[in-house]
Design an enzyme around this catalytic site. Sequence first.
Site, short mmCIF file in Angstrom:
data_model
loop_
_atom_site.label_atom_id
_atom_site.label_comp_id
_atom_site.label_asym_id
_atom_site.label_seq_id
_atom_site.Cartn_x
_atom_site.Cartn_y
_atom_site.Cartn_z
N VAL A 12 -6.29 -34.14 -34.43
CA VAL A 12 -5.30 -33.67 -35.30
C VAL A 12 -3.92 -34.76 -34.58
CG1 VAL A 12 -3.74 -32.15 -36.55
CG2 VAL A 12 -5.86 -31.70 -36.43
N LYS A 100 -3.77 -22.27 -35.66
CA LYS A 100 -3.49 -20.73 -36.36
C LYS A 100 -3.53 -19.76 -36.00
CE LYS A 100 -7.87 -21.84 -37.17
NZ LYS A 100 -8.23 -23.52 -37.21
N GLY A 182 -20.83 -32.54 -37.56
CA GLY A 182 -19.18 -32.44 -36.88
C GLY A 182 -18.32 -31.25 -37.16
N GLU A 185 -18.56 -26.14 -34.91
CA GLU A 185 -18.27 -26.34 -33.46
C GLU A 185 -19.97 -26.14 -33.09
OE1 GLU A 185 -15.62 -26.93 -31.79
OE2 GLU A 185 -14.11 -26.72 -33.92
N ASP A 196 -11.89 -17.62 -38.61
CA ASP A 196 -10.64 -18.51 -39.29
C ASP A 196 -10.14 -18.47 -40.02
OD1 ASP A 196 -10.27 -21.72 -38.22
OD2 ASP A 196 -10.62 -21.77 -40.68
N LYS A 200 -6.22 -17.45 -40.94
CA LYS A 200 -5.03 -18.28 -42.24
C LYS A 200 -4.49 -16.77 -43.09
CE LYS A 200 -7.87 -21.87 -41.19
NZ LYS A 200 -9.16 -23.13 -42.02
N GLY A 297 -9.69 -32.01 -41.34
CA GLY A 297 -9.92 -33.01 -41.55
C GLY A 297 -8.43 -33.95 -40.81
N1 HSE Z 1 -13.12 -25.00 -38.20
C1 HSE Z 1 -12.12 -24.84 -40.64
C2 HSE Z 1 -12.77 -25.22 -40.87
C3 HSE Z 1 -10.94 -26.18 -39.13
O1 HSE Z 1 -13.56 -25.32 -41.76
O2 HSE Z 1 -11.98 -25.03 -42.36
C4 HSE Z 1 -9.60 -26.05 -40.10
O3 HSE Z 1 -9.30 -24.89 -39.60
#
Ligand code: HSE
Length: 404
Positions: A12, A100, A182, A185, A196, A200, A297
């Site tokens: 990023v 985040k 990719g 992870e 994640d 959010k 991305g």
């Molecule tokens: N790992 C997260 C996703 C990246 O796949 O959306 C963006 O936060």
Amino acid sequence: MIRVAVLGYGTVGSGVVEIIEKNKKEVSERSSDEVGVKYILDLREFPGDPYEDKVVHDFDIIVNDPEVDIVVETLGGVDTAYKYTKEALLHSKSVCTSNKAVVAEKGPELLKIAKEHNCSYLFEASVGGGIPIIRPLNTSFTAERIEEITGILNGTTNYMLTKMDEEGVSYDDVLKEAQAKGYAERNPEADVCGYDTCRKIAILTSLYMGKTVHYQDIRTEGITNISKADFDYAKKLSCSIKLLGTSREVDGKCMALVAPFMVSNLSPLYAIRGVFNAVMVKGNMVGDTLFYGQGAGKLATASAVVADIVDCAINKGKNIGCKWEDEDVLLIDDSNKYFEYFVRVKREAEDEISKALNVKERIESDADKSEVGLILDTMSEERFFEIKEKFNDSILNYIRFAKN
Ligand code: HSE
């Protein structure tokens, strides 16, 4: 001239530098001043990189340079990122981030420091990557009481679930594929366990409730139990299975949950495929709205960071506020959360389970005659988990239905 320092020259961070340089004219025009990168902080050297002369290894150079107006935090992780963000804000330098984890954990404290030091802490890229969602919540829905936000907030898991749905790929194979591409992870926990998505939805909910929803308090179920068998039933129900983050205001309190849901083909979220994200915001006046785009991305995410830089440049010396206060939101308990549930049960236990529960509909499995799918009447989470505990050995999996 507006001078920017970028912390972390990874995916990023390098995207931010690229956009500032490639779209210099647009970015500078919108900022009413020329915007340029003065420093890039990273542990590594970047020989041959066009911006190698801007690379520094010591944060003190940045924080003590009065010419630096804006710091971009794209370090990842919490501890160092939080420390540098706080120091930058205490020096009246605005901070723009895609991180985040820091926003969900330290957001209210950092927003307060920014306000006290006439600068801003902006994090559009922390949710939904390149999708504008934070700014609309702060500036477009100001005439609204937000009643609900429900979204597909994780691209990796949406990619995996789409492949399982459309191509019948197994969970293990699609995870390997997502890792090879990719998206996921090497340790995929943050995505597949829903962590994640949880951070959010906690950020979005805190912004519309105006108080802090602690992500640790949100029940979070990932997609690791979802199998081809679940999708076979979903198809019969004209549904797909999506990992959703959802929250609702309930009499000043909040219902929040992260889990896989049965999503009907009548819902706009049904059509969200692959790595795309979508966020539905329901206002009490505007009704349902939908925000859609690339949730991850390099350039999509960096674009949102650079938009924040422009906002900070326009508002140099001022604080861009939001209504997220350092006060806790009360979450409702399981006895007040109601869902309709789909359960897969062992056929031998069907009669006993059906006696204990109101079964609305029964679905035969074509593939496996030793089990059956049941749709249960709406009930509280508390009651459902009692039942689940009682019939634990006979319930193979459960999935809630999303409200359309
Ligand atoms: N790992 C997260 C996703 C990246 O796949 O959306 C963006 O936060």
